[in-house]
Motif scaffolding. Structure first.
Motif, mmCIF file in Angstrom:
data_model
loop_
_atom_site.group_PDB
_atom_site.id
_atom_site.type_symbol
_atom_site.label_atom_id
_atom_site.label_comp_id
_atom_site.label_asym_id
_atom_site.label_seq_id
_atom_site.Cartn_x
_atom_site.Cartn_y
_atom_site.Cartn_z
ATOM 1 N N CYS A 321 42.209 42.545 50.998
ATOM 2 C CA CYS A 321 42.607 42.746 49.601
ATOM 3 C C CYS A 321 42.584 44.232 49.255
ATOM 4 C CB CYS A 321 41.669 41.990 48.666
ATOM 5 S SG CYS A 321 41.824 40.178 48.815
ATOM 6 N N TYR A 326 46.067 42.661 42.734
ATOM 7 C CA TYR A 326 45.654 42.093 41.455
ATOM 8 C C TYR A 326 46.341 42.843 40.316
ATOM 9 C CZ TYR A 326 42.447 46.092 41.008
ATOM 10 O OH TYR A 326 41.919 47.347 40.929
ATOM 11 N N TRP A 345 44.095 37.795 40.537
ATOM 12 C CA TRP A 345 44.785 37.987 41.812
ATOM 13 C C TRP A 345 46.245 37.569 41.662
ATOM 14 C CZ3 TRP A 345 42.318 40.918 45.006
ATOM 15 C CH2 TRP A 345 40.927 40.857 45.121
ATOM 16 N N LYS A 349 47.794 34.015 46.355
ATOM 17 C CA LYS A 349 46.875 34.982 46.928
ATOM 18 C C LYS A 349 46.971 34.934 48.447
ATOM 19 C CE LYS A 349 41.996 36.284 47.167
ATOM 20 N NZ LYS A 349 40.615 35.882 46.856
#
Length: 1005
Positions: A321, A326, A345, A349
């Motif tokens: 990530c 986000y 998110w 995702k």
């Protein structure tokens, strides 16, 4: 033509195969080929022969490798030519029966579909139409232009070349063709038409010119086909002509119905599957599953380490990530009137929250919700409600009733973004996939609304606002102005790539047109667009981070922000304030009444007042005398004070000389087509300008129209521009395959008249006389100044136009219009246009000072007087040249006689005076000489010092002649006259003083 060649090749091949089979059968016993193995099913395939006149055909077996086996099945009677299977089945040629497609494949029955565009499918071809280059030779400029396969769709060329995607199909029965397309840029002309095998275009093949779609919208087009050969053309022609890169036309899901049969089923493409037999289509694999070609089911991915989007062909590894995974939003106001920033998110995702990965930030602190938008109230709740009819609110206070003599100013004024207004919606769209179809395109953020994350960087993030119509205020509802409302919005773009924000408009659900667009990063600014038609309209903002499709998100932080949106006079709008109106009588509670055309509202008296003469009423401001704006020099207003115009009459006074001009012969439409010009690709084009200079009250302006829709017999869809001056881009038909020249990109260059003057500038617009050659006469040039209110990204203050009228007796009455040599397009900066109109009718009106009389000789007591123009006639119209006239006369006139008599008298008098003075001078010389001689003879006498001689004294006796030895003086005549003038007369005698050595004495005669 390509189809005919392929068809002819197939018939020759089939005839050759049949002939070879007959020949092999006839020669088999002789050649001794009985050693060849028996043909099995995999050694041949079946095909039908061409249909005969009765509609029947034969099924024949064709070897894959001729001469390697023997014993081919004999030809048998085939099915009827119009026979076809239903969708989900194919014609099994061995049994000649319809058979369901197995799982993992599909069939359209009597149709074919093209939905895979990794490459241009077999059967399609490309045709390029070349223009002649400026040198007259065909060049390779357009050889590189082509339609390009992009996976799930195919896109057209982006340049100004004409390229056609061609497909030929032979139908055994009536059928149809359908396809999905996206056509957003009017800088490309997109047409679809059908020809037969004789290259003749079918006139009734549906709409030839495609209707534009909005960004992120797919249109569907269906056309019926006749039996026989149909050649399908999807042709695009760029008309950007050196402007910015255009958006190409996108094409997908081409489906043709009416083919005779399908001999096999089509396998599902990767990412798709069909789970049962007899399928007419394939379905996409769900998220986190994948499939290969011809799959009957989808295989799940290992979701702990891999992911797959919808319709995926493979599973991808999940990345760690990062900040691009986000985005932030504002929560909806709760019951306590509080909101906060939340981080979410991006869905779906795909990243992993592994050690070292970026964590999701915590939510922000709770803050008071922003107030309601003007025209709404919250009633002590978290929900904003619109004010009742006839009431207003600033969004902070309760709704109030408008006072007497005022009315609510209806419209939209969105400045706070806690929730999306009810008449707005957002969406997300991608041309290549559907993964963002269920996502929001825009998110509210308190004091602004911003573009959302979307699913890919090349998504179109769409925001839409619908206005059902416009309603003018009651007091001005009777006017005939051209402004019904306006939309104003404040925006900003924050970009690190090739982002673009589009502002589009769809009127009456006819056609979505791009009004303006902005590329790259743009600082906070305002844009305004005026509505000149009362109709329902849909405004759309579309933001795209990049037009390059990438699997990895790189520009998720690029965004567009809209801070406020204001729409005036919306029919279902709310009131943020009340504005004064006119009332019928001054009583409490009296209703507002409409003002007549050309009247403004006196706010103090609440009455309608007519604007002064030669003023016009601003369409968006009608309060106070200041609303009546004066017309410029050389112009006047119409009775409704709607606009200012020139009646073609102009007067100029200079050095006590008054010049009167009448431009009526030039008032009708004047045109100039400059060019040709050529683009970098060699495309030839012209610029056509139509000019309506002046005219009587109510004269019609000129019109420029795009004839693309006219060619498709859809005049109601044509783009027509009415203005004093307008421009169109003309593309000639030669070399492009068009039946007529194309007129496109029609724009208004002048929709308001500023005035006419001999000065070099007016209201900030300069005529720039240095751009043209010097005038050939001393008559001053008259310049007409115009302005267009519509702004563009490059012309923030709109466009200006100057038409300079020049007196040139050598030009025709219609004259000649030219543009500056330095600016062949008529403009040097794209915002101000210059034209020079030279004509004999641009000269001032003729007066008596422009001609003179010529008198003839007096013959028989009659004299002719004719009138001729001055040597260089610098006038037109006005006073006509007087006709020749005859007057009585005498051979010798009185004045001539009088002059002759005076001349003779003067001559005689001059002769007499000359003789008189000559005679008198001669006597004086004689007397003086005699006196000197006498003094010299008398030696005893002293030298004469002076003498006195009586005037008129006789010489030594009466009648004596003077002696011959007289000496004459050589003094000049002037000296002699001076002596005569200084003589003193004393009793008719003269005294001459003589000098002597003796005592002084006087001698008297």
């Amino acid at each position: 033509m390509e189809h005919r060649k392929r068809q002819t090749t197939f018939i020759k091949r089939l005839a050759w195969v049949l002939g070879s089979l007959i020949l092999l059968g006839a020669l088999a016993p002789v050649s001794g080929t009985t050693d060849l193995p028996q043909c099995r099913e995999g050694d041949y395939y079946f095909e039908y022969t061409e249909c005969d006149s009765t509609g029947s055909r034969w099924r024949v077996a064709i070897p894959l490798r001729p001469g390697e086996c023997t014993g081919l099945p004999d030809p048998v009677q085939g099915t009827e030519c119009t026979f076809s299977c239903v969708a989900g089945q194919f014609l099994e040629m061995t049994a000649q029966k319809c058979t369901p497609c197995p799982a993992g494949s599909y069939s359209l029955g009597s149709g074919i579909r093209f939905d895979e565009w990794d490459n241009i499918p077999p059967g399609f071809s490309l045709a390029t139409y070349l223009d002649h280059s400026p040198s007259g030779e065909d060049g390779p400029a357009c050889n590189g232009s082509s339609w390009t396969a992009q996976g799930s769709y195919v896109e057209s060329n982006r340049d100004e070349c004409s390229v056609a995607l061609v497909y030929a199909v032979h139908l055994k029965k009536l059928g149809s063709v359908s396809f999905d397309y996206q056509y957003v840029d009017n800088n490309i002309l997109f047409e679809f038409f059908i020809q037969n095998d004789q290259c003749q275009e079918l006139e009734k093949s549906g709409e030839k010119w495609m209707k534009q779609t909005g960004n992120g919208q797919w249109g569907k087009h269906v056309v019926n086909l006749k039996s026989g050969t149909n050649v399908l053309y999807w042709r695009t022609t760029g008309v950007a002509l050196g402007a910015k890169v255009v958006k190409p036309v996108l094409l997908k899901n081409v489906q043709i119905e009416g083919v005779a049969y399908m001999s096999e089923c089509l396998p599902c493409k990767p990412g798709m599957f069909s789970g049962s037999s007899g399928s007419s289509s394939c379905e996409p694999c769900p998220r986190n599953t994948y499939s290969g070609r011809g799959a009957s089911s989808c295989t799940p991915c290992n979701t702990s380490s891999h992911y797959a989007l919808e319709a995926a062909a493979v599973c991808e590894a999940r990345p760690a990530c990062s900040e691009s995974d986000y985005f932030q939003i504002h929560s909806v106001c709760d019951d306590e009137g509080q909101t906060q920033i939340l981080y979410k998110w991006i869905e779906p995702k795909i990243c992993l929250e592994t050690p070292g990965a970026v964590a999701l930030p915590p939510s922000g602190k709770r803050e008071p919700c922003p107030p309601c938008n003007p025209g709404f109230y919250n009633n002590n709740t978290a929900v904003c409600l619109p004010c009742p009819q006839g009431m207003y609110s600033d969004g902070l206070t309760e709704c109030q009733t408008c006072a007497a003599g005022t009315e609510p100013a209806l419209g939209y004024k969105y400045i706070w973004w806690n929730v999306l207004p009810a008449n707005m919606k957002s969406s997300c769209f991608n041309v290549a996939n559907t993964k963002c179809d269920d996502m929001n395109g825009w998110e509210v953020s308190g004091d602004h609304i911003r573009s959302a994350a979307g699913g890919s960087d090349n998504d179109y993030l769409i925001l839409n606002l619908k206005v059902p119509g416009f309603r003018l205020p009651t007091s001005v509802s009777g006017t005939s102005g051209t402004e019904f409302g306006r939309i104003t919005f404040v925006f900003e773009t924050i970009c690190s790539a090739d982002c673009e924000l589009y502002f589009m408009m769809d009127t009456d659900r006819r056609n979505t047109n791009v009004v303006e667009s902005w590329e790259g990063r743009k600082e906070k600014q305002s844009y305004m667009h005026i509505m000149t038609k009362n109709a329902s309209v849909s405004y759309t903002w579309a933001f795209q981070r990049t037009n390059q499709a990438k699997d990895v998100r790189r520009y998720v932080n690029d965004m567009a922000k809209i801070y406020s949106i204001t729409v005036t006079n919306a029919v279902d709008g709310q009131a943020a304030e009340c504005r004064p109106c006119a009332v019928e009588w001054r009583q409490p509670g009296s209703a507002c009444v409409p003002c007549p055309a050309g009247h403004y509202i006196d706010e103090k008296r609440s009455r309608c007042q007519e604007c002064p003469p030669n003023t016009f009423l601003s369409g968006h401001h009608v309060y106070g005398l200041a609303a009546c704006q004066p017309c410029g020099p050389g112009s006047r207003s119409d009775p409704e004070h709607r606009l200012c115009f020139s009646d073609c009459l102009f007067t100029h006074t200079e050095l006590n000389q008054t010049l009167q001009f009448d431009f009526s012969p030039l008032g009708s439409t004047g045109s100039i087509m400059n060019g040709p010009s050529f683009t970098s690709k060699g495309t030839k084009y012209y610029h056509l300008f139509n000019i309506s200079l002046c005219g009587p009250e109510g004269h019609r302006p000129v019109m420029c129209a795009d004839n693309v829709t006219d060619l498709s017999d859809k005049a109601s869809m044509a783009t027509v521009v009415e203005a004093f001056i307008c421009q169109s881009t003309i593309i000639p038909s030669e070399g492009r395959g068009f039946r007529a020249a194309l007129s496109s990109q029609s724009v208004s260059l002048a929709d308001s008249f500023l005035g006419a003057t001999v000065e070099k500038s007016l209201r900030g617009v300069a005529s720039r006389a240095e751009l043209f050659h010097a005038p050939p006469t001393r008559v001053p040039d008259v310049s007409f100044f115009y302005r267009s209110r519509q702004t563009t990204a490059s012309c923030e203050r709109g466009r200006n136009t100057v038409v300079t009228l020049r007196c040139n007796p050598e030009k025709s009455a219609e004259g000649e219009i030219s543009v500056p040599r330095e600016c062949p397009a008529g403009t040097c900066d794209g915002c101000t246009f210059y034209f020079l109109w030279e004509s004999s009718n641009a000269c001032p009106r003729c007066t008596e000072a422009d001609y003179h009389p010529i008198e003839g000789a007096c013959r028989g007591g009659v004299q002719d007087i004719v009138y001729v123009w001055s040597e260089q006639r610098l006038c037109s119209g006005g006073r006509a040249l007087p006709v020749k006239r005859s007057v009585p006369c005498e051979a010798l006139g009185v004045w001539l006689k009088l002059g002759a008599g005076v001349g003779v008298f003067c001559a005689v008098l001059l002769l007499f005076l000359t003789y008189y003075f000559w005679k008198k001078n001669k006597k004086l010389e004689f007397k003086y000489s005699k006196l000197v001689m006498s003094a010299n003879k008398e030696d005893s006498l002293p030298a004469a010092d002076s003498c006195a001689i009586l005037e008129g004294e006789e010489l030594e006796g009466e009648g004596e002649e003077p002696e011959d030895d007289v000496l004459y003086s050589r003094s000049s005549l002037l000296a002699k006259l001076k002596v005569i003038a200084t003589k003193g007369n004393r009793q008719s005698s003269e005294a001459v003083q003589l000098k002597s050595s003796q005592p002084e004495r006087w001698v008297w005669g």
